[in-house]
Motif scaffolding. Structure first.
Motif, PDB file in Angstrom:
ATOM      1  N   VAL A  63     -37.523  -2.448  15.549  1.00  0.00           N
ATOM      2  CA  VAL A  63     -37.623  -3.901  15.678  1.00  0.00           C
ATOM      3  C   VAL A  63     -37.948  -4.235  17.130  1.00  0.00           C
ATOM      4  CG1 VAL A  63     -36.364  -6.075  15.470  1.00  0.00           C
ATOM      5  CG2 VAL A  63     -36.020  -4.261  13.777  1.00  0.00           C
ATOM      6  N   HIS A  87     -40.710  -7.515  13.299  1.00  0.00           N
ATOM      7  CA  HIS A  87     -40.812  -6.150  12.775  1.00  0.00           C
ATOM      8  C   HIS A  87     -42.098  -6.035  11.965  1.00  0.00           C
ATOM      9  CE1 HIS A  87     -39.876  -6.434   8.368  1.00  0.00           C
ATOM     10  NE2 HIS A  87     -39.547  -7.644   8.751  1.00  0.00           N
ATOM     11  N   LEU A  93     -36.243  -7.975   5.971  1.00  0.00           N
ATOM     12  CA  LEU A  93     -35.247  -7.047   6.499  1.00  0.00           C
ATOM     13  C   LEU A  93     -34.075  -7.853   7.056  1.00  0.00           C
ATOM     14  CD1 LEU A  93     -34.995  -3.960   6.987  1.00  0.00           C
ATOM     15  CD2 LEU A  93     -35.881  -4.362   9.286  1.00  0.00           C
ATOM     16  N   THR A  94     -32.870  -7.493   6.658  1.00  0.00           N
ATOM     17  CA  THR A  94     -31.669  -8.144   7.183  1.00  0.00           C
ATOM     18  C   THR A  94     -31.014  -7.221   8.202  1.00  0.00           C
ATOM     19  OG1 THR A  94     -31.305  -9.346   5.115  1.00  0.00           O
ATOM     20  CG2 THR A  94     -29.440  -9.155   6.624  1.00  0.00           C
ATOM     21  N   VAL A  95     -30.910  -7.679   9.440  1.00  0.00           N
ATOM     22  CA  VAL A  95     -30.392  -6.846  10.522  1.00  0.00           C
ATOM     23  C   VAL A  95     -29.245  -7.570  11.214  1.00  0.00           C
ATOM     24  CG1 VAL A  95     -32.634  -5.762  10.903  1.00  0.00           C
ATOM     25  CG2 VAL A  95     -31.989  -7.772  12.241  1.00  0.00           C
ATOM     26  N   GLN A  96     -28.477  -6.794  11.945  1.00  0.00           N
ATOM     27  CA  GLN A  96     -27.426  -7.338  12.802  1.00  0.00           C
ATOM     28  C   GLN A  96     -27.794  -7.022  14.246  1.00  0.00           C
ATOM     29  OE1 GLN A  96     -23.267  -5.637  13.208  1.00  0.00           O
ATOM     30  NE2 GLN A  96     -22.773  -7.489  12.051  1.00  0.00           N
ATOM     31  N   THR A 113     -26.098 -11.874  12.351  1.00  0.00           N
ATOM     32  CA  THR A 113     -26.915 -11.301  11.284  1.00  0.00           C
ATOM     33  C   THR A 113     -28.033 -12.279  10.939  1.00  0.00           C
ATOM     34  OG1 THR A 113     -24.993 -10.119  10.394  1.00  0.00           O
ATOM     35  CG2 THR A 113     -26.891 -10.391   8.942  1.00  0.00           C
ATOM     36  N   ILE A 143     -29.513  -2.992  17.602  1.00  0.00           N
ATOM     37  CA  ILE A 143     -29.886  -3.489  16.276  1.00  0.00           C
ATOM     38  C   ILE A 143     -29.258  -2.584  15.216  1.00  0.00           C
ATOM     39  CG2 ILE A 143     -31.771  -4.098  14.721  1.00  0.00           C
ATOM     40  CD1 ILE A 143     -31.773  -5.755  17.215  1.00  0.00           C
ATOM     41  N   GLN A 144     -28.518  -3.181  14.287  1.00  0.00           N
ATOM     42  CA  GLN A 144     -28.019  -2.446  13.119  1.00  0.00           C
ATOM     43  C   GLN A 144     -29.068  -2.574  12.021  1.00  0.00           C
ATOM     44  OE1 GLN A 144     -25.522  -0.536  12.450  1.00  0.00           O
ATOM     45  NE2 GLN A 144     -24.065  -0.801  14.130  1.00  0.00           N
ATOM     46  N   LEU A 145     -29.758  -1.441  11.736  1.00  0.00           N
ATOM     47  CA  LEU A 145     -30.902  -1.442  10.829  1.00  0.00           C
ATOM     48  C   LEU A 145     -30.495  -0.847   9.484  1.00  0.00           C
ATOM     49  CD1 LEU A 145     -33.908  -2.239  11.131  1.00  0.00           C
ATOM     50  CD2 LEU A 145     -34.384   0.175  11.593  1.00  0.00           C
ATOM     51  N   SER A 153     -26.945   2.746   7.334  1.00  0.00           N
ATOM     52  CA  SER A 153     -27.296   1.827   8.425  1.00  0.00           C
ATOM     53  C   SER A 153     -27.350   2.638   9.710  1.00  0.00           C
ATOM     54  CB  SER A 153     -26.274   0.690   8.556  1.00  0.00           C
ATOM     55  OG  SER A 153     -25.029   1.176   9.005  1.00  0.00           O
TER      56      SER A 153
END
Length: 443
Positions: A63, A87, A93-96, A113, A143-145, A153
């Motif tokens: 990302v 991205h 895509l849902t990321v933190q 998030t 980034i938590q992917l 993750s």
């Protein structure tokens, strides 16, 4: 990379199912072999799916992150930072996201998030509040992917280098331009004393008006114009102010969220702003710090920016203030007469050293010693006394304050002006004293 709750839940269900089937066989229940095959087949399929999901996650493109933040922040005030994420995946895509904030800055609204759509940018914001001054560098975001099937993750670190400077609380200085200086000073508790007599610097000639003094009449101009002409005066606008700022261990005391040193810096900036608007020059000299700093007195609004850049990363040390060395440093550089404001925290042991140093400076300059008084002393002196420990604390506080006042009296006896004030009131007290002396021509 770590497993998600979804993967752990499925593993738990399938392993539990196989354990139950094994227990049923051990207890000689009639369990069809087909059911065993289905259970182990599901577990094997899950493991293969998990492996495939992990491989796809490792190949997932990173990302991109951009950070927008102010180049400068004010100490103790909230500022906003914006992160823009994009991205190149074909699906949403849902990321933190979490920004690695340097020590000395508190934050709100992290982590967050958000959903990233293909080909679009998404923004997220959070707040920063500086707890100390100085230069701060930002290096990366985290980034938590998630994996495509949601089994894994992974943490991805994106290098995003930025920097900001934390200055003393100068927001009030710029806000003053909107409120009007007189109104603003009134809000701070500054009182401009009624002026007595005339200014010291000639400004212009004008017609004589009702209320003017006869001493203002310019008789030569009156004879030429054949009408009364008066001289108009203004306060001197070419005077100099130099702050001698103690960076030693006593200025590390804390009242509220700010140290005495930070209160002193804010007061210096406040008086500098007022003095520069009055047409005077402002400079700075530090002592008892890691390295002495000197900023020559200069007029003009640009001097305030120079002063901010000169002090924003100043910090206190554990050194004891050497007033004699500080006086020598100042006298070697400041030749023209100036108002020298020594900002420190006096103790009774400073008697001889400070008086000698201040008298040396006073031979050439006007000296004002501003001594910061801990607010807790006033609180202890005003607290009710009901027990013996409280009486002992009260007696010790009064004795300390009396000793402190005796030192101030000795300084005054040598012709040195003293300002004893809590740190939170230093700025208004300095401006009040400055304006009073300026109007009286007492520099």
């Amino acid at each position: 990379m770590k497993p998600t709750r979804l993967l752990l839940s499925w593993l738990g269900v399938l392993l539990g199912l196989n354990i139950l089937l094994g227990a049923a066989v051990a207890l000689q229940f009639n369990v069809p072999r087909t059911l065993h095959s289905i259970a182990w087949g599901l577990l094997l399929a899950l493991l293969l799916l998990t492996l495939l999901d992990a491989v796809r996650l490792r190949r997932r493109p990173a990302v991109q992150v951009q950070r927008q933040m102010p180049g400068s922040l004010a100490l103790g005030r909230w500022g906003e930072v914006r992160l823009t994420l994009t991205h190149s995946c074909a699906q949403p895509l849902t990321v933190q996201v979490f920004d690695h904030v340097p020590d000395g800055l508190s934050m709100q609204n992290l982590p967050q998030t958000l959903e990233l759509r293909p080909g679009e940018s998404s923004e997220v914001g959070y707040r920063l509040r500086p707890l100390r001054r100085g230069h701060f560098s930002f290096s990366r975001c985290e980034i938590q992917l998630p994996s495509p099937f949601g089994m894994w993750s992974a943490r991805r670190f994106v290098e995003v280098e930025d920097a900001t400077r934390v200055y003393p609380d100068f927001a009030r200085l710029y806000g003053a331009q909107l409120l009007g200086v007189d109104n603003w000073l009134s809000q701070l508790g500054v009182r401009q004393h009624q002026r007595r007599g005339l200014g010291l610097e000639f400004h212009q000639l004008r017609e004589f008006r009702e209320g003017d003094s006869l001493r203002q009449i310019d008789w030569k101009a009156t004879a030429r114009q054949r009408t009364p002409i008066a001289r108009q005066y203004q306060d001197d606008r070419d005077q100099q102010i130099v702050f001698m700022l103690d960076c030693g261990r006593r200025m590390r005391s804390q009242d509220g969220e700010l140290s005495h040193f930070d209160h002193a810096l804010n007061a210096c900036l406040l008086l500098s702003y007022v003095a520069l608007r009055q047409g005077d020059a402002v400079g700075l000299c530090t002592f008892a710090g890691d390295a002495p700093r000197y900023l020559a007195p200069v007029k003009g609004s640009s001097q305030l920016n120079l002063l901010l850049n000169a002090v924003y990363d100043l910090d206190t040390t554990r050194r004891t203030a050497d007033y004699q060395a500080a006086a020598s440093q100042l006298l070697a550089r400041q030749k023209r007469r100036a108002l020298v404001i020594v900002i420190t925290n006096l103790r009774d042991e400073d008697d001889d050293a400070l008086i000698t140093a201040a008298k040396r400076i006073g031979r050439q300059h006007r000296v004002l010693v501003a001594s910061l008084r801990e607010e807790v002393l006033d609180q202890l002196r005003q607290a009710p006394v009901q027990t013996l420990p409280e009486a002992l604390i009260y007696s010790g506080t009064v004795d300390y304050l009396n000793t402190r006042n005796e030192l101030h009296d000795r300084l005054s006896a040598h012709g040195l002006a003293v300002l004893d004030t809590p740190p939170t009131e230093l700025g208004a007290a300095l401006v009040t004293r400055y304006l009073g002396w300026k109007k009286a021509g007492a520099f």
